[in-house]
Scaffold this motif. Structure first.
Motif, PDB file in Angstrom:
ATOM      1  N   TYR A  44       0.815  -1.214   0.000  1.00 37.27           N
ATOM      2  CA  TYR A  44       0.000   0.000   0.000  1.00 37.27           C
ATOM      3  C   TYR A  44       0.852   1.268   0.000  1.00 37.27           C
ATOM      4  CZ  TYR A  44      -3.903  -3.104   0.973  1.00 37.27           C
ATOM      5  OH  TYR A  44      -4.848  -4.096   0.894  1.00 37.27           O
ATOM      6  N   ALA A  45       2.136   1.141   0.310  1.00 42.09           N
ATOM      7  CA  ALA A  45       3.018   2.311   0.240  1.00 42.09           C
ATOM      8  C   ALA A  45       3.234   2.737  -1.206  1.00 42.09           C
ATOM      9  CB  ALA A  45       4.351   1.997   0.914  1.00 42.09           C
ATOM     10  N   ILE A  46       3.303   1.762  -2.106  1.00 44.88           N
ATOM     11  CA  ILE A  46       3.462   2.069  -3.532  1.00 44.88           C
ATOM     12  C   ILE A  46       2.132   2.451  -4.147  1.00 44.88           C
ATOM     13  CG2 ILE A  46       4.067   1.082  -5.777  1.00 44.88           C
ATOM     14  CD1 ILE A  46       6.144  -0.619  -4.389  1.00 44.88           C
ATOM     15  N   ASP A  47       1.088   1.671  -3.821  1.00 47.40           N
ATOM     16  CA  ASP A  47      -0.248   1.905  -4.375  1.00 47.40           C
ATOM     17  C   ASP A  47      -1.265   1.877  -3.253  1.00 47.40           C
ATOM     18  OD1 ASP A  47      -0.271   2.120  -7.341  1.00 47.40           O
ATOM     19  OD2 ASP A  47       0.768   0.198  -7.233  1.00 47.40           O
ATOM     20  N   PRO A  48      -1.844   3.007  -2.876  1.00 41.43           N
ATOM     21  CA  PRO A  48      -2.864   3.024  -1.818  1.00 41.43           C
ATOM     22  C   PRO A  48      -4.065   2.125  -2.128  1.00 41.43           C
ATOM     23  CG  PRO A  48      -2.105   5.244  -2.275  1.00 41.43           C
ATOM     24  CD  PRO A  48      -1.515   4.375  -3.332  1.00 41.43           C
ATOM     25  N   GLY A  49      -4.299   1.879  -3.413  1.00 39.79           N
ATOM     26  CA  GLY A  49      -5.402   1.006  -3.793  1.00 39.79           C
ATOM     27  C   GLY A  49      -5.058  -0.469  -3.771  1.00 39.79           C
ATOM     28  N   GLY A  50      -3.812  -0.799  -3.436  1.00 42.51           N
ATOM     29  CA  GLY A  50      -3.405  -2.203  -3.368  1.00 42.51           C
ATOM     30  C   GLY A  50      -3.087  -2.821  -4.710  1.00 42.51           C
ATOM     31  N   ASN A  51      -2.747  -2.004  -5.699  1.00 46.46           N
ATOM     32  CA  ASN A  51      -2.494  -2.519  -7.047  1.00 46.46           C
ATOM     33  C   ASN A  51      -1.199  -3.307  -7.166  1.00 46.46           C
ATOM     34  OD1 ASN A  51      -3.774   0.305  -6.986  1.00 46.46           O
ATOM     35  ND2 ASN A  51      -4.549  -0.504  -8.922  1.00 46.46           N
ATOM     36  N   THR A  52      -0.213  -2.975  -6.338  1.00 53.03           N
ATOM     37  CA  THR A  52       1.079  -3.667  -6.375  1.00 53.03           C
ATOM     38  C   THR A  52       1.069  -4.813  -5.372  1.00 53.03           C
ATOM     39  OG1 THR A  52       2.300  -1.717  -7.093  1.00 53.03           O
ATOM     40  CG2 THR A  52       3.554  -3.432  -5.980  1.00 53.03           C
ATOM     41  N   VAL A  53       1.386  -6.008  -5.853  1.00 52.66           N
ATOM     42  CA  VAL A  53       1.325  -7.211  -5.026  1.00 52.66           C
ATOM     43  C   VAL A  53       2.656  -7.955  -5.103  1.00 52.66           C
ATOM     44  CG1 VAL A  53       0.116  -9.393  -4.623  1.00 52.66           C
ATOM     45  CG2 VAL A  53      -1.154  -7.400  -5.455  1.00 52.66           C
ATOM     46  N   ILE A  54       3.202  -8.297  -3.941  1.00 50.67           N
ATOM     47  CA  ILE A  54       4.446  -9.062  -3.855  1.00 50.67           C
ATOM     48  C   ILE A  54       4.082 -10.521  -3.589  1.00 50.67           C
ATOM     49  CG2 ILE A  54       6.724  -9.230  -2.810  1.00 50.67           C
ATOM     50  CD1 ILE A  54       6.065  -6.489  -4.072  1.00 50.67           C
ATOM     51  N   ILE A  55       4.513 -11.418  -4.463  1.00 52.49           N
ATOM     52  CA  ILE A  55       4.248 -12.849  -4.284  1.00 52.49           C
ATOM     53  C   ILE A  55       5.561 -13.564  -3.967  1.00 52.49           C
ATOM     54  CG2 ILE A  55       2.152 -12.922  -5.679  1.00 52.49           C
ATOM     55  CD1 ILE A  55       3.801 -13.798  -8.069  1.00 52.49           C
ATOM     56  N   LYS A  56       5.531 -14.412  -2.933  1.00 47.99           N
ATOM     57  CA  LYS A  56       6.741 -15.111  -2.488  1.00 47.99           C
ATOM     58  C   LYS A  56       6.429 -16.562  -2.153  1.00 47.99           C
ATOM     59  CE  LYS A  56       9.213 -11.210  -0.337  1.00 47.99           C
ATOM     60  NZ  LYS A  56       9.853 -10.734   0.915  1.00 47.99           N
ATOM     61  N   ASN A  57       7.224 -17.465  -2.676  1.00 51.19           N
ATOM     62  CA  ASN A  57       7.233 -18.858  -2.224  1.00 51.19           C
ATOM     63  C   ASN A  57       8.516 -19.049  -1.431  1.00 51.19           C
ATOM     64  OD1 ASN A  57       7.250 -21.612  -1.820  1.00 51.19           O
ATOM     65  ND2 ASN A  57       7.694 -22.126  -3.941  1.00 51.19           N
ATOM     66  N   THR A  58       8.402 -19.243  -0.135  1.00 51.91           N
ATOM     67  CA  THR A  58       9.571 -19.335   0.746  1.00 51.91           C
ATOM     68  C   THR A  58       9.860 -20.777   1.162  1.00 51.91           C
ATOM     69  OG1 THR A  58       8.095 -18.803   2.601  1.00 51.91           O
ATOM     70  CG2 THR A  58       9.357 -16.990   1.631  1.00 51.91           C
ATOM     71  N   THR A  59       9.355 -21.744   0.417  1.00 47.62           N
ATOM     72  CA  THR A  59       9.563 -23.156   0.732  1.00 47.62           C
ATOM     73  C   THR A  59      10.819 -23.654   0.038  1.00 47.62           C
ATOM     74  OG1 THR A  59       7.158 -23.373   0.704  1.00 47.62           O
ATOM     75  CG2 THR A  59       8.453 -25.395   0.857  1.00 47.62           C
ATOM     76  N   PRO A  60      11.837 -24.100   0.797  1.00 51.16           N
ATOM     77  CA  PRO A  60      13.083 -24.562   0.165  1.00 51.16           C
ATOM     78  C   PRO A  60      12.855 -25.781  -0.734  1.00 51.16           C
ATOM     79  CG  PRO A  60      13.374 -24.217   2.539  1.00 51.16           C
ATOM     80  CD  PRO A  60      11.900 -24.156   2.270  1.00 51.16           C
ATOM     81  N   ALA A  61      13.730 -25.929  -1.728  1.00 42.76           N
ATOM     82  CA  ALA A  61      13.758 -27.109  -2.606  1.00 42.76           C
ATOM     83  C   ALA A  61      12.439 -27.340  -3.336  1.00 42.76           C
ATOM     84  CB  ALA A  61      14.164 -28.351  -1.816  1.00 42.76           C
ATOM     85  N   THR A  62      11.770 -26.259  -3.714  1.00 41.39           N
ATOM     86  CA  THR A  62      10.538 -26.362  -4.494  1.00 41.39           C
ATOM     87  C   THR A  62      10.622 -25.440  -5.705  1.00 41.39           C
ATOM     88  OG1 THR A  62       9.397 -24.620  -3.252  1.00 41.39           O
ATOM     89  CG2 THR A  62       9.134 -26.902  -2.465  1.00 41.39           C
ATOM     90  N   LEU A  63       9.746 -25.687  -6.664  1.00 40.13           N
ATOM     91  CA  LEU A  63       9.612 -24.818  -7.825  1.00 40.13           C
ATOM     92  C   LEU A  63       8.222 -24.201  -7.812  1.00 40.13           C
ATOM     93  CD1 LEU A  63      11.193 -27.147 -10.559  1.00 40.13           C
ATOM     94  CD2 LEU A  63      12.303 -25.276  -9.332  1.00 40.13           C
ATOM     95  N   SER A  64       8.123 -22.970  -8.294  1.00 42.72           N
ATOM     96  CA  SER A  64       6.854 -22.233  -8.231  1.00 42.72           C
ATOM     97  C   SER A  64       6.225 -22.087  -9.599  1.00 42.72           C
ATOM     98  CB  SER A  64       7.087 -20.830  -7.660  1.00 42.72           C
ATOM     99  OG  SER A  64       7.710 -20.873  -6.404  1.00 42.72           O
TER     100      SER A  64
END
Length: 295
Positions: A44-64
């Protein structure tokens, strides 16, 4: 047996056991959903409307494999921009131990439009800009190009840049004319009406194609344009297309989702796919489809 032969026998026997030892391979542990850690976070710091979304897979030894409506990604961490307000679905599928684990969908609520993400000159050229849509047809009559399809080397790309469209060692072009497309013993395309495709920015980046040369099927999907990389991704649909060499035809192309934008102006567009399978022994190349705006 003399002493020399005895020594050789002693040295050889252990080697037999070593070379016959069975190799064991493992694909790793198959994780269940509760062991997968990931996040979908609106910035929300970049986009107050929530347009920017950070997606993360933090599981080791996996593919996304991420699917977020306007595109896909196989990165462990990526940033997604939604230009339009509304509920957007983000899905994650993880490859673990040779198996696929499908996670629960996450709904991202965007409360305001941010048309800066679709206001680039290429977005405007392909769609007419936010609130508009534009329809395209193949140049089957050679109105603006020599014909509806050209052939280029695999290293060719954006033709309007400073490198004249050459970005590697495999650069060449055959700008086939109408006779080469429709005539001769090995015509490359069937002459006729291929239908119309439409790129829209009315409330979302939507794509529609009415494909008269493919039994009249209608594709309804979405698209994402990467202006910097000069690429176009179409989800749940393909461009108007045709290709009929003796063997594989359009099945000689593995990827009909991602396209190289060779050129794009207000009324003309060239989109390329890579012929990566053997078609009549002719090798790899880019098939470049030439479009004009539907009048």
């Amino acid at each position: 047996m003399n002493l020399y032969k005895k020594i050789c026998a002693i040295l050889v026997i252990p080697m037999v056991f070593i070379t016959c030892k069975k190799s064991e391979h493992s694909l790793g542990t198959v994780l269940n959903k509760s062991q997968i850690t990931y996040s979908v976070t609106q910035d929300y710091a970049i986009d107050p409307g929530g347009n920017t979304v950070i997606i993360k897979n933090t599981t080791p030894a996996t593919l996304s494999y991420w699917d977020f409506e306007v595109g896909t990604s196989n990165k462990m961490t990526d940033t997604v921009h939604f230009a339009f307000a509304g509920d957007h679905v983000v899905k994650l599928t993880v490859s673990s131990g040779g198996s696929l684990v499908e996670m629960d969908s996450v709904v991202v609520k965007v409360t305001a439009d941010n048309l800066n993400y679709v206001n680039d000159e290429l977005w405007i050229a392909i769609s007419g800009g936010p609130g508009n849509e534009k329809s395209w047809v193949l140049d089957t009559e050679g109105t603006s190009f020599n014909g509806p399809m050209y052939f280029y080397g695999t290293s060719n790309g954006w033709l309007l840049g400073g490198d004249k469209g050459c970005y590697g060692s495999d650069c060449w072009a055959w700008e086939a004319g109408l006779n080469d497309m429709y005539g001769g013993d090995k015509p490359n395309m069937t002459k006729g009406d291929y239908g119309v495709m439409t790129f829209s920015l009315k409330g979302s980046a939507s794509f529609t194609a009415v494909k008269l040369m493919e039994n009249g099927i209608v594709n309804r999907g979405t698209y994402i344009l990467n202006a910097a990389a000069k690429t176009l991704t179409i989800n749940n649909g393909t461009i108007l297309r045709g290709y009929k060499p003796l063997k594989n035809g359009i099945t000689g192309i593995s990827d009909w989702t991602n396209y190289t934008i060779m050129s794009l102006t207000e009324d003309k567009m060239q989109l390329a796919v890579t012929r990566d399978k053997d078609v009549d022994g002719e090798g790899k190349c880019k098939l470049v489809y030439n479009f004009i705006v539907k009048k």
